[in-house]
Design a protein around this motif. Structure first.
Motif, PDB file in Angstrom:
ATOM      1  N   UNK A 142      60.721  20.220   9.250  1.00 42.94           N
ATOM      2  CA  UNK A 142      61.939  20.787  10.074  1.00 42.94           C
ATOM      3  C   UNK A 142      62.538  19.315  10.888  1.00 42.94           C
ATOM      4  N   UNK A 143      61.819  18.136  10.867  1.00 42.27           N
ATOM      5  CA  UNK A 143      62.345  16.976  11.302  1.00 42.27           C
ATOM      6  C   UNK A 143      63.059  16.167  10.453  1.00 42.27           C
ATOM      7  N   UNK A 144      62.832  16.592   8.852  1.00 41.90           N
ATOM      8  CA  UNK A 144      63.771  15.691   7.858  1.00 41.90           C
ATOM      9  C   UNK A 144      62.736  14.429   7.813  1.00 41.90           C
ATOM     10  N   UNK A 145      61.623  14.519   7.771  1.00 39.33           N
ATOM     11  CA  UNK A 145      60.901  13.238   7.716  1.00 39.33           C
ATOM     12  C   UNK A 145      60.339  12.839   6.494  1.00 39.33           C
ATOM     13  N   UNK A 146      60.264  11.599   6.044  1.00 38.05           N
ATOM     14  CA  UNK A 146      59.543  11.404   4.640  1.00 38.05           C
ATOM     15  C   UNK A 146      58.062  10.919   5.347  1.00 38.05           C
ATOM     16  N   UNK A 147      57.150  12.045   5.315  1.00 39.35           N
ATOM     17  CA  UNK A 147      55.646  11.874   5.989  1.00 39.35           C
ATOM     18  C   UNK A 147      54.724  12.809   5.298  1.00 39.35           C
ATOM     19  N   UNK A 148      53.662  12.286   4.926  1.00 36.90           N
ATOM     20  CA  UNK A 148      52.840  13.153   3.853  1.00 36.90           C
ATOM     21  C   UNK A 148      51.912  13.624   5.027  1.00 36.90           C
ATOM     22  N   UNK A 149      51.359  15.056   4.873  1.00 37.58           N
ATOM     23  CA  UNK A 149      50.217  15.773   5.540  1.00 37.58           C
ATOM     24  C   UNK A 149      49.280  15.984   4.476  1.00 37.58           C
ATOM     25  N   UNK A 150      48.157  15.470   4.402  1.00 35.70           N
ATOM     26  CA  UNK A 150      46.896  15.515   3.541  1.00 35.70           C
ATOM     27  C   UNK A 150      45.804  16.137   4.419  1.00 35.70           C
ATOM     28  N   UNK A 151      45.232  17.173   3.496  1.00 37.61           N
ATOM     29  CA  UNK A 151      44.262  18.018   4.041  1.00 37.61           C
ATOM     30  C   UNK A 151      42.937  17.696   3.088  1.00 37.61           C
ATOM     31  N   UNK A 152      41.647  17.249   3.768  1.00 43.38           N
ATOM     32  CA  UNK A 152      40.471  17.048   3.211  1.00 43.38           C
ATOM     33  C   UNK A 152      39.464  17.889   3.420  1.00 43.38           C
ATOM     34  N   UNK A 153      38.749  18.426   2.338  1.00 36.28           N
ATOM     35  CA  UNK A 153      37.593  19.229   2.753  1.00 36.28           C
ATOM     36  C   UNK A 153      37.006  19.288   1.289  1.00 36.28           C
ATOM     37  N   UNK A 154      35.769  20.156   1.337  1.00 32.02           N
ATOM     38  CA  UNK A 154      34.964  20.218   0.082  1.00 32.02           C
ATOM     39  C   UNK A 154      35.700  21.216  -0.728  1.00 32.02           C
ATOM     40  N   UNK A 155      36.481  22.277  -0.212  1.00 28.63           N
ATOM     41  CA  UNK A 155      37.166  23.274  -0.937  1.00 28.63           C
ATOM     42  C   UNK A 155      36.555  24.209  -1.541  1.00 28.63           C
ATOM     43  N   UNK A 156      35.438  24.635  -1.093  1.00 27.43           N
ATOM     44  CA  UNK A 156      34.617  25.706  -1.929  1.00 27.43           C
ATOM     45  C   UNK A 156      35.132  26.913  -2.213  1.00 27.43           C
ATOM     46  N   UNK A 157      36.299  27.176  -1.420  1.00 27.81           N
ATOM     47  CA  UNK A 157      37.247  28.391  -1.686  1.00 27.81           C
ATOM     48  C   UNK A 157      38.673  27.938  -2.249  1.00 27.81           C
ATOM     49  N   UNK A 158      38.608  28.050  -3.456  1.00 27.56           N
ATOM     50  CA  UNK A 158      40.112  27.822  -4.166  1.00 27.56           C
ATOM     51  C   UNK A 158      41.171  28.251  -3.494  1.00 27.56           C
ATOM     52  N   UNK A 159      41.131  29.657  -2.811  1.00 28.51           N
ATOM     53  CA  UNK A 159      42.234  30.252  -2.253  1.00 28.51           C
ATOM     54  C   UNK A 159      42.820  29.416  -1.045  1.00 28.51           C
ATOM     55  N   UNK A 160      41.829  28.961  -0.354  1.00 29.98           N
ATOM     56  CA  UNK A 160      42.051  28.276   0.803  1.00 29.98           C
ATOM     57  C   UNK A 160      42.947  26.837   0.660  1.00 29.98           C
ATOM     58  N   UNK A 161      42.530  26.029  -0.337  1.00 27.05           N
ATOM     59  CA  UNK A 161      43.122  25.026  -1.078  1.00 27.05           C
ATOM     60  C   UNK A 161      44.604  25.479  -1.512  1.00 27.05           C
ATOM     61  N   UNK A 162      44.768  26.664  -2.140  1.00 29.67           N
ATOM     62  CA  UNK A 162      46.001  26.969  -2.762  1.00 29.67           C
ATOM     63  C   UNK A 162      46.965  27.268  -1.781  1.00 29.67           C
ATOM     64  N   UNK A 163      46.513  28.009  -0.624  1.00 24.99           N
ATOM     65  CA  UNK A 163      47.333  28.166   0.646  1.00 24.99           C
ATOM     66  C   UNK A 163      47.880  26.944   1.332  1.00 24.99           C
ATOM     67  N   UNK A 164      47.030  25.985   1.382  1.00 24.88           N
ATOM     68  CA  UNK A 164      47.518  24.610   1.991  1.00 24.88           C
ATOM     69  C   UNK A 164      48.736  24.350   1.171  1.00 24.88           C
ATOM     70  N   UNK A 165      48.568  24.102   0.015  1.00 25.71           N
ATOM     71  CA  UNK A 165      49.179  23.477  -0.951  1.00 25.71           C
ATOM     72  C   UNK A 165      50.716  24.275  -1.033  1.00 25.71           C
ATOM     73  N   UNK A 166      50.605  25.733  -0.992  1.00 22.34           N
ATOM     74  CA  UNK A 166      51.800  26.416  -1.147  1.00 22.34           C
ATOM     75  C   UNK A 166      52.995  25.950   0.067  1.00 22.34           C
ATOM     76  N   UNK A 167      52.170  25.502   1.159  1.00 13.47           N
ATOM     77  CA  UNK A 167      53.194  24.923   2.248  1.00 13.47           C
ATOM     78  C   UNK A 167      53.569  23.461   2.130  1.00 13.47           C
ATOM     79  N   UNK A 168      52.791  22.840   1.101  1.00 12.19           N
ATOM     80  CA  UNK A 168      53.296  21.552   0.917  1.00 12.19           C
ATOM     81  C   UNK A 168      52.183  20.369   1.311  1.00 12.19           C
ATOM     82  N   UNK A 169      51.300  20.802   2.142  1.00 18.37           N
ATOM     83  CA  UNK A 169      50.070  20.070   2.295  1.00 18.37           C
ATOM     84  C   UNK A 169      49.714  19.607   1.183  1.00 18.37           C
ATOM     85  N   UNK A 170      49.487  18.182   0.761  1.00 17.01           N
ATOM     86  CA  UNK A 170      48.719  17.527  -0.165  1.00 17.01           C
ATOM     87  C   UNK A 170      47.251  17.820   0.036  1.00 17.01           C
TER      88      UNK A 170
END
Length: 338
Positions: free
Chosen positions: A52-80
């Motif tokens: 929304x701010x038009x920024x060139x800034x990454x948002x990165x989420x780190x976890x074990x991601x035992x649930x692939x659906x949780x990871x996919x949900x984050x990536x759907x919004x553009x979270x690396x």
């Protein structure tokens, strides 16, 4: 959009204040321990605010991601996303650098009987993270149980009050704070200790548990007669905006709503909405785990979601037999055993 995605979309909608603040916070944001109940709301809301701010800034989420659906949900919004075990020094060292860290890793449920692991997660690991990200700003999630039980009639625990955790979980959480405080001081790392009580959404939290008990006719214990609550969308916003409040030595900030809520009155209000008579057991004591949120309000104003709005949303979900996350808060515990 299905109802679950609508809930998650609502929990991650950024305010203009957040968008404006992100324009003043330089660098990428990494959320460590993003896979918990609140973590996805933090990461996705941060990414939506960045966009929304038009920024060139990454948002990165780190976890074990035992649930692939949780990871996919984050990536759907553009979270690396990065799959990593934070307790593995090699994997921790290999994580991306970031100017801003929101630290959400920890262990609560199942503490009793598993105390060594709890201390490792809550007190040892923070030191490893603080060293790895010594040149970053860090917002470290903490909890109200680093305080002792407070006199509810006097407004709850304040940031200036002495610590006094009951039980090993609370003690280990104070250990987390002390370790971050130490490395903030010796390394000059800006740190904000984010003392949260209690995050609420329709599928999880103190209000959902009380509403479900009213709906089912289950007796509601009153020994913990008061509680502090705040909507999860507001929690996520404050976590991101608190990056600009991080300082050295570390600063503490209570994260909660503006009122201390009576458990009895909450149950009665849910009874009115749900058409049920609540059932109680025991009597209120004068003390409870409750927070004074005055300093938060001076920094950011009042939360966008009121207690009455929370009650209505949760009651509607319970009345519709909506699914729950299935992890009780155990907010009634007075002996520190989780």
């Amino acid at each position: 959009m299905d109802v679950i995605q609508q809930i998650e979309d609502d929990l991650t909608t950024p305010t203009e204040a957040l968008v404006d603040d992100l324009r003043t916070i330089e660098g990428d944001i990494v959320v460590l321990g993003v896979g918990g109940k609140v973590g996805p709301s933090v990461a996705i809301q941060a990414k939506r605010a960045v966009d929304a701010a038009g920024l060139d800034k990454k948002v990165i989420g780190v976890a074990r991601f035992s649930d692939p659906a949780a990871r996919a949900s984050l990536e759907r919004y553009g979270v690396e996303t990065v799959a990593a075990d934070l307790t593995d020094d090699l994997e921790l060292a290999a994580l991306p650098d970031a100017a801003n860290v929101i630290y959400m890793a920890g262990h609560k449920f199942g503490t009793t009987g598993n105390e060594p692991f709890t201390w490792m997660m809550n007190a040892y690991l923070p030191g490893r993270v603080a060293q790895r990200y010594r040149d970053s700003r860090i917002v470290a999630f903490s909890t109200l149980v680093t305080y002792p039980l407070a006199d509810a009639s006097r407004g709850g625990s304040r940031e200036s009050d002495p610590s006094g955790p009951i039980g090993e979980y609370g003690q280990s959480c104070l250990g987390r704070e002390r370790v971050f405080e130490h490395f903030s001081k010796v390394n000059g790392t800006p740190v904000l200790l984010f003392r949260l009580a209690y995050s609420i959404e329709t599928r999880y939290g103190v209000l959902q548990e009380i509403a479900q008990a009213v709906m089912d006719g289950t007796p509601i214990p009153l020994a913990m007669g008061h509680t502090s609550v705040i909507w999860q969308r507001d929690v996520a916003e404050y976590a991101i905006r608190s990056l600009r409040l991080a300082e050295s030595p570390a600063r503490k900030l209570n994260i909660t709503g503006p009122e201390i809520a009576s458990v009895r009155r909450l149950a009665e209000r849910f009874g009115e909405v749900l058409g049920r008579d609540p059932v109680f057991e025991g009597e209120e004591s004068g003390t409870a785990y409750v927070l004074d949120g005055g300093e938060l309000q001076r920094e950011f104003g009042f939360p966008t979601t009121t207690l009455e709005e929370m009650i209505e949303r949760v009651a509607g979900w319970v009345a519709a037999s909506g699914p729950t996350i299935g992890k009780p808060t155990k907010f009634q515990q007075r002996d520190g055993a989780f």
